[in-house]
Enzyme design. Structure first.
Site, PDB file in Angstrom:
ATOM      1  N   HIS A   1       0.827  -1.204   0.000  1.00 26.74           N
ATOM      2  CA  HIS A   1       0.000   0.000   0.000  1.00 26.74           C
ATOM      3  C   HIS A   1       0.862   1.255   0.000  1.00 26.74           C
ATOM      4  CE1 HIS A   1      -3.716   2.261   1.147  1.00 26.74           C
ATOM      5  NE2 HIS A   1      -2.836   3.062   1.732  1.00 26.74           N
ATOM      6  N   GLU A   2       1.839   1.297   0.889  1.00 30.26           N
ATOM      7  CA  GLU A   2       2.691   2.489   0.966  1.00 30.26           C
ATOM      8  C   GLU A   2       3.582   2.627  -0.265  1.00 30.26           C
ATOM      9  OE1 GLU A   2       1.810   4.572   3.089  1.00 30.26           O
ATOM     10  OE2 GLU A   2       0.594   3.197   4.296  1.00 30.26           O
TER      11      GLU A   2
ATOM     12  N   HIS B   1       1.758   4.684  -2.760  1.00 33.98           N
ATOM     13  CA  HIS B   1       1.923   6.117  -2.488  1.00 33.98           C
ATOM     14  C   HIS B   1       3.299   6.597  -2.943  1.00 33.98           C
ATOM     15  CE1 HIS B   1      -1.740   6.882  -0.268  1.00 33.98           C
ATOM     16  NE2 HIS B   1      -1.487   5.937   0.625  1.00 33.98           N
TER      17      HIS B   1
ATOM     18  N   GLU C   1      -4.713   7.784  -2.732  1.00 29.50           N
ATOM     19  CA  GLU C   1      -5.182   6.474  -2.289  1.00 29.50           C
ATOM     20  C   GLU C   1      -5.525   5.569  -3.470  1.00 29.50           C
ATOM     21  OE1 GLU C   1      -5.097   5.073   0.607  1.00 29.50           O
ATOM     22  OE2 GLU C   1      -4.293   6.873   1.549  1.00 29.50           O
TER      23      GLU C   1
END
Length: 507
Positions: free
Chosen positions: A266-267, A270, A305
């Protein structure tokens, strides 16, 4: 003064603002990864001072003169040109901050670090009363901030506009209604089937092995470790100090492997967005949230996101990914996963099982976690929910939506870092990200068949280049719906997201 000189003077002023905000972010990163607990109060003052300095630079007479010169030079510049967008966004931010007293900006900034320290202690002890007075102050200051910048229908509208311009409490209610009506039948169908085997996810996975796999995963997805690093924290986050220094964090649970694995993925999403911003936008308004006083290249929290949820769920939480990469995970954990097949692992990490923790939720219940948080934030902002009643309201919502009984505050109201950092109004951006990510992926697959072919081959460079060209490189030049209209032909549309979930989970 020439047109080029007019823009150059404004760029110089905004570059200084960006520098200060990057220094603020560095102090924030340190407070969440390295800083001893005793440093919270003074760190809060340091961050508040730098935030005030950034605001003062933005509102200085020299900036206003440079801005006016740049505005006069805009004649003939196309509406979507980078220079025009820089000038327009700077003017919008100046007007925004003129409506908010400097004392309120500084008070909110100072509160964040001490509130976060209190939240960390409260979460560790599972005692909401430790954090309650800090949250009460956060809500009070958020209401004051909303009143300063203005709202018409609901005070929550003002806070959401900081993170996701164009959205309101009413627009979110409509989006959530559509999603809930589409999600619940898929969820019911998925829950009616027998649960797959998942016992192996809860075995003992030493941290060093998790970290090694996380780093290899990040590199596979294209995260540049020459311009980034992976650290440990209480609640994972990504932060950038320009595109040349983009850092990600994760947390490790020795007895639950997916937490760090999907948290890291997930990170990374980003991080890829920030590393992919056009170098020409470095230290400009197109890599700076001048309203939120935050150095960031992503155009909105929801757009950001969309990239993290895309890489986490469409790529890493896919059957194709684990068919190719499960042997690599087994090499890190031969004893723990030696009796598990790639298909068993995929079914385990995509099982539908309502739980207490948002960041560990399955894809079908994740948005229900977001919806209840938004309901609570709206109630906190309009005063219909006192902060003292928050744990009870939270627990009741979890029981209503997920039919679970919350055992303690750590697994309930204290699980997220957001409120301790003052981010009231940011939660809806996760669901917006889910919707946008699916919409973008649907278009990419339709327009470029080589995207799927390369993903199946374990090559994620084609996808990354498509996203860099269509999304990342533009920084903050285009608003979220502008990007969607340019690349998918329509504004935010939940239909592709519901179709993706139906295809993945309803069969």
């Amino acid at each position: 003064m020439t047109q080029q000189a007019s823009f150059a003077a404004l760029r110089e002023r905004i570059a200084a603002v960006n520098d200060v905000l990057n220094a603020t972010s560095l102090l924030t990163w340190d407070s969440r990864t390295m800083m001893p607990a005793g440093g919270a109060e003074t760190r809060g003052h340091q961050i508040a001072t730098l935030t005030r300095v950034a605001r003062d630079l933005l509102l200085a007479p020299e900036t206003e003169r440079a801005l006016e010169e740049a505005e006069r030079a805009l004649e003939g510049v196309p509406a979507d040109a980078a220079e025009r967008r820089m000038v327009e966004q700077t003017r919008h931010a100046v007007e925004h901050h003129r409506s908010v007293p400097a004392s309120l900006i500084q008070e909110r900034a100072a509160l964040r670090t001490v509130a976060q320290s209190a939240w960390i202690e409260a979460r560790a002890k599972s005692e909401f009363p430790i954090y309650e007075p800090y949250l009460a102050k956060t809500v009070e200051l958020s209401r004051a901030y909303a009143d300063c910048i203005g709202w018409s229908e609901h005070p929550y509208d003002a806070m959401v506009s900081i993170y996701e311009p164009g959205e309101t409490a009413a627009s979110l209610k409509a989006l959530f209604s559509t999603l809930r009506n589409g999600l619940l039948p898929i969820l019911d169908a998925a829950r009616s089937r027998p649960q797959p085997r998942s016992d192996f996810l809860f075995r003992d996975f030493p941290e060093e092995g998790q970290r090694a796999f996380g780093l290899s995963l990040a590199e596979k997805l294209g995260y540049d470790l020459q311009r980034g690093r992976l650290d440990t924290t209480v609640h994972p986050f990504e932060v950038s100090f320009t595109r040349n220094d983009v850092r990600i964090t994760t947390r490790y649970n020795r007895n639950y492997l997916p937490a760090s694995m999907f948290g890291t993925a997930h990170e990374v999403g980003h991080g890829l967005y920030e590393q992919g911003v056009d170098p020409a936008y470095t230290r400009t308004a197109l890599a700076t949230d001048l309203v939120g006083l935050y150095a960031v290249g992503g155009t909105s929290f929801g757009a950001h996101e969309s990239q993290s949820r895309l890489w986490e769920n469409h790529i890493v939480r896919s059957r194709t990914f684990w068919q190719r990469h499960f042997p690599g995970l087994q090499r890190h954990f031969p004893d723990q996963l030696g009796d598990v097949s790639a298909e068993e692992f995929y079914r385990a990490v995509t099982r539908v099982e309502p739980g207490f923790i948002r960041v560990e939720a399955d894809e079908l219940t994740y948005d229900l976690h977001i919806m209840l948080r938004v309901d609570i934030e709206c109630a906190l902002m309009d005063g219909s929910l006192p902060v003292s009643d928050l744990p009870g309201a939270w627990n009741a919502a979890i029981k209503r939506d997920l039919d679970l009984t919350v055992p303690n505050d750590a697994k309930g109201v204290l699980q997220d870092v957001h409120w301790s950092t003052g981010y009231i109004g940011s939660f809806p951006t996760y669901t917006i990200g889910n919707v946008m990510g699916a919409q973008v992926m649907e278009t990419l697959r339709q327009q470029n068949p080589s995207v799927d072919a390369s993903i199946e081959a374990g090559d994620y460079g084609v996808l990354a280049e498509e996203l860099r060209t269509r999304i990342w490189q533009h920084g903050r030049r285009f608003m979220r719906d502008e990007l969607l209209e340019r690349e998918t032909g329509r504004r935010l549309d939940p239909a592709p997201y519901l179709a993706y979930l139906r295809n993945k989970y309803a069969s």
